[in-house]
Design a protein around this motif. Sequence first.
Motif, mmCIF file in Angstrom:
data_model
loop_
_atom_site.group_PDB
_atom_site.id
_atom_site.type_symbol
_atom_site.label_atom_id
_atom_site.label_comp_id
_atom_site.label_asym_id
_atom_site.label_seq_id
_atom_site.Cartn_x
_atom_site.Cartn_y
_atom_site.Cartn_z
ATOM 1 N N SER A 177 44.465 38.811 40.933
ATOM 2 C CA SER A 177 45.061 39.846 41.767
ATOM 3 C C SER A 177 43.946 40.685 42.378
ATOM 4 C CB SER A 177 45.979 40.740 40.926
ATOM 5 O OG SER A 177 46.459 41.817 41.684
ATOM 6 N N TYR A 205 50.867 45.138 45.207
ATOM 7 C CA TYR A 205 49.970 44.198 44.555
ATOM 8 C C TYR A 205 50.705 42.900 44.268
ATOM 9 C CZ TYR A 205 47.327 48.441 43.758
ATOM 10 O OH TYR A 205 46.650 49.605 43.935
ATOM 11 N N THR A 253 50.287 39.064 42.302
ATOM 12 C CA THR A 253 49.532 38.295 41.313
ATOM 13 C C THR A 253 49.838 36.815 41.501
ATOM 14 O OG1 THR A 253 51.279 38.410 39.657
ATOM 15 C CG2 THR A 253 49.614 40.148 39.601
#
Length: 172
Positions: A111, A73, A75
């Motif tokens: 995100s 992930y 951001t």
Amino acid sequence: MKIKLTLGLALLSLSSALFAQSDYKQAIGARISPASNYDVFAASYKMFLAEQPALEFNLGIGGNRYAYFVNDYRTTTISASAAYQHHFAIKPVDGLKWYVGGGATVFHSSSKYDPFKGVSVGLFPTGGADYKFKKIPLNVSADWRPTFLVAKTDQYNGFYGDGFGIAARYTF
């Protein structure tokens, strides 16, 4: 006689006012904080209110990469911060000061992973050193801003102690 006395008092008060001023009144430039999650790069504006007190404002961008199990992930954040700084001269070096203070930051994260999305708010103490070059309109500073998040998205930690930064600014 009155004119000489008035002129003398005016020159005396003007010279003391000039002596009491900082090496610069305002500065604009950039601050980088490579370890930070929310303001890796920020536009920076600093203004002195008097000889010792100053305000610094930053508009920043940042981001991070988090790995959870097999997922990766990322951001992206945008941030705004404001800090009060109280400066103290370091006598042997003209233009060098150290400062302490505190401030607040607000940042928005985006995100693909929902727990990182949203707005976070933090408070930070700050301390650092500030140097104004004598012959050129340049100010550099180094600081530390350990940030305590008082409102945060689900996945962020409540404390970030890695807020070391450096700044370079054009003075005017």
